[in-house]
Scaffold this motif. Structure first.
Motif, short mmCIF file in Angstrom:
data_model
loop_
_atom_site.label_atom_id
_atom_site.label_comp_id
_atom_site.label_asym_id
_atom_site.label_seq_id
_atom_site.Cartn_x
_atom_site.Cartn_y
_atom_site.Cartn_z
N LYS A 140 1.11 -1.25 0.24
CA LYS A 140 -0.21 -0.53 -0.16
C LYS A 140 0.93 1.51 0.42
CE LYS A 140 -3.47 -1.98 2.58
NZ LYS A 140 -4.58 -2.34 4.04
N PRO A 141 0.25 2.47 -0.35
CA PRO A 141 1.23 3.97 -0.58
C PRO A 141 1.53 3.85 0.76
CG PRO A 141 -1.01 3.32 -1.62
CD PRO A 141 -0.57 2.40 -1.45
N ILE A 142 2.05 4.36 1.45
CA ILE A 142 2.04 5.11 2.78
C ILE A 142 3.13 6.39 2.65
CG2 ILE A 142 3.26 4.81 5.55
CD1 ILE A 142 3.34 2.03 4.32
N THR A 143 1.98 7.85 3.49
CA THR A 143 3.18 8.52 3.63
C THR A 143 2.90 9.50 5.15
OG1 THR A 143 0.99 10.29 2.83
CG2 THR A 143 2.65 9.14 0.51
N PRO A 144 2.93 10.31 5.43
CA PRO A 144 2.65 10.68 7.22
C PRO A 144 1.52 10.45 6.83
CG PRO A 144 4.80 11.82 5.85
CD PRO A 144 4.59 11.17 4.82
N HIS A 145 1.00 11.33 6.05
CA HIS A 145 -0.52 11.95 6.09
C HIS A 145 -1.77 10.56 5.87
CE1 HIS A 145 -3.43 14.95 6.01
NE2 HIS A 145 -3.75 15.03 5.28
N SER A 146 -0.81 9.16 5.18
CA SER A 146 -1.32 7.92 6.26
C SER A 146 -1.81 7.54 7.31
CB SER A 146 -0.54 6.72 4.89
OG SER A 146 -0.56 7.02 3.69
N LEU A 147 -0.88 7.71 8.08
CA LEU A 147 -0.69 7.79 9.69
C LEU A 147 -1.96 8.58 9.94
CD1 LEU A 147 2.57 7.89 10.02
CD2 LEU A 147 1.55 5.74 9.83
N ARG A 148 -2.27 9.46 9.47
CA ARG A 148 -2.97 9.99 9.99
C ARG A 148 -4.81 10.18 9.87
NH1 ARG A 148 -5.20 15.81 11.08
NH2 ARG A 148 -6.65 16.63 10.32
N HIS A 149 -4.80 8.96 8.71
CA HIS A 149 -5.64 8.67 8.01
C HIS A 149 -5.74 7.29 8.75
CE1 HIS A 149 -6.11 11.53 5.10
NE2 HIS A 149 -5.38 10.98 4.25
N ALA A 150 -5.37 6.59 9.36
CA ALA A 150 -5.56 5.56 10.19
C ALA A 150 -5.77 5.53 11.29
CB ALA A 150 -4.42 5.17 10.10
N PHE A 151 -5.59 6.65 12.35
CA PHE A 151 -5.51 7.60 13.48
C PHE A 151 -6.86 7.45 13.47
CE2 PHE A 151 -6.76 11.30 15.76
CZ PHE A 151 -6.67 10.66 17.20
N ALA A 152 -7.70 8.39 12.40
CA ALA A 152 -9.06 8.39 12.62
C ALA A 152 -9.95 7.52 12.14
CB ALA A 152 -9.46 9.56 11.71
N THR A 153 -9.18 6.21 11.22
CA THR A 153 -10.73 5.31 11.30
C THR A 153 -9.85 4.46 12.46
OG1 THR A 153 -9.90 5.54 8.68
CG2 THR A 153 -10.30 2.78 9.25
N HIS A 154 -9.13 3.69 12.95
CA HIS A 154 -9.01 3.22 13.69
C HIS A 154 -9.73 3.55 15.14
CE1 HIS A 154 -4.68 0.79 11.95
NE2 HIS A 154 -5.88 1.37 11.79
N LEU A 155 -9.91 5.13 15.79
CA LEU A 155 -10.85 5.42 16.06
C LEU A 155 -11.79 5.10 16.20
CD1 LEU A 155 -9.00 8.93 17.46
CD2 LEU A 155 -9.22 6.92 18.63
N LEU A 156 -12.35 5.45 15.21
CA LEU A 156 -14.27 5.60 14.06
C LEU A 156 -14.65 3.75 14.70
CD1 LEU A 156 -16.74 6.82 13.21
CD2 LEU A 156 -15.45 6.28 11.22
N GLU A 157 -13.59 3.15 14.32
CA GLU A 157 -13.46 1.44 14.18
C GLU A 157 -14.08 0.77 15.62
OE1 GLU A 157 -11.37 0.31 10.29
OE2 GLU A 157 -10.45 0.22 12.47
N ALA A 158 -13.47 1.57 16.88
CA ALA A 158 -12.82 1.42 18.37
C ALA A 158 -14.55 1.95 18.52
CB ALA A 158 -11.97 1.57 18.85
N GLY A 159 -14.99 2.67 18.50
CA GLY A 159 -16.21 2.93 19.14
C GLY A 159 -16.80 4.64 19.35
N THR A 160 -15.87 5.70 18.41
CA THR A 160 -15.52 6.82 19.17
C THR A 160 -16.47 7.53 18.26
OG1 THR A 160 -13.38 6.60 19.18
CG2 THR A 160 -13.71 8.72 19.16
N ASP A 161 -17.04 8.05 18.20
CA ASP A 161 -18.35 9.15 17.82
C ASP A 161 -17.58 10.52 17.23
OD1 ASP A 161 -18.62 11.96 19.09
OD2 ASP A 161 -18.13 10.57 20.37
N VAL A 162 -18.15 10.82 16.06
CA VAL A 162 -17.43 11.39 14.73
C VAL A 162 -16.92 12.84 15.48
CG1 VAL A 162 -17.33 11.89 12.29
CG2 VAL A 162 -18.27 9.83 12.80
#
Length: 214
Positions: A140-162
């Motif tokens: 997969k393509p990885i940039t520093p901004h990819s880590l920010r996307h992963a942060f938000a997605t993983h929080l959402l998957e853990a049940g954090t509200d939008v």
């Protein structure tokens, strides 16, 4: 002006831009990626970007005084749209930051660059990111901004509200944050298909084999 007529931009239809889904790293890929970063300094930078959901411009401009271990927050000074905000300070990240501080002893900038008095450049962080991606073998393509996307997605998957994710990310509009709903497995894959509600059909009997002499 030439024809002396009034018109708006709607009179000229523009081609639509293609909308593509974000490429999100899994927790296993994030772990393998961090293990492939050879430099302690670069690893700490990239871990900070993921643990706090920071933009690369925000993480490189962190100062030592922005880490508040008493309140367990990280202060982001003048992020995008010239706004300050606080994000969470992960206890695990705090341990890593302390190990990094004992090794590098930064004074002003948390991640100083080669030029005295200047922070590390965004290009240097991007280069470290690409080297780690090649070492990890992740396709997969990885940039520093990819880590920010992963942060938000993983929080959402853990049940954090939008709404809470919006505040942590520093998004002006909730619509920007809601795009992570399209890639979060908790909202996509966990939704039952109506096909699963249908009764099981009667098995189709096999066609009889015609006699060999016909």
């Amino acid at each position: 002006m030439t024809l002396k007529r009034d018109w708006s931009d709607e009179d000229f239809p523009l081609p639509r831009k293609p909308i593509r889904l974000l490429v999100v790293l899994s927790l296993e890929e994030i772990t393998a990626f961090f293990e492939s970063v050879a430099s302690l300094k670069h690893r700490t930078i990239l871990m900070t970007a993921y643990a706090a959901g920071l933009r690369v411009s925000e993480v490189v401009h962190l100062k030592v005084t922005d880490i508040d271990s008493k309140r367990m927050v990280v202060r982001v000074n003048q992020g995008k749209n010239r706004k300050d905000r606080y994000v969470m300070l992960s206890p695990r990240l705090l341990e890593i930051l302390r190990l990094y501080w004992q090794d590098a002893h930064p004074r002003d900038w948390l991640f100083p660059g080669k030029i005295p008095g200047q922070p590390i450049s965004r290009d240097a962080v991007g280069l470290a990111c690409q080297l780690a991606r090649r070492r990890s073998g992740i396709r997969k393509p990885i940039t520093p901004h990819s880590l920010r996307h992963a942060f938000a997605t993983h929080l959402l998957e853990a049940g954090t509200d939008v709404r809470r994710i919006q505040l942590l990310m520093g998004h002006r509009s909730l619509a920007t944050t809601s795009r992570y709903l399209k890639v979060a497995t908790s909202t996509v894959c966990a939704t039952a298909s109506p096909f699963d509600l249908l009764p099981h059909p009667t098995p189709i009997p096999p066609e009889p084999t015609p006699p060999a002499y016909f």
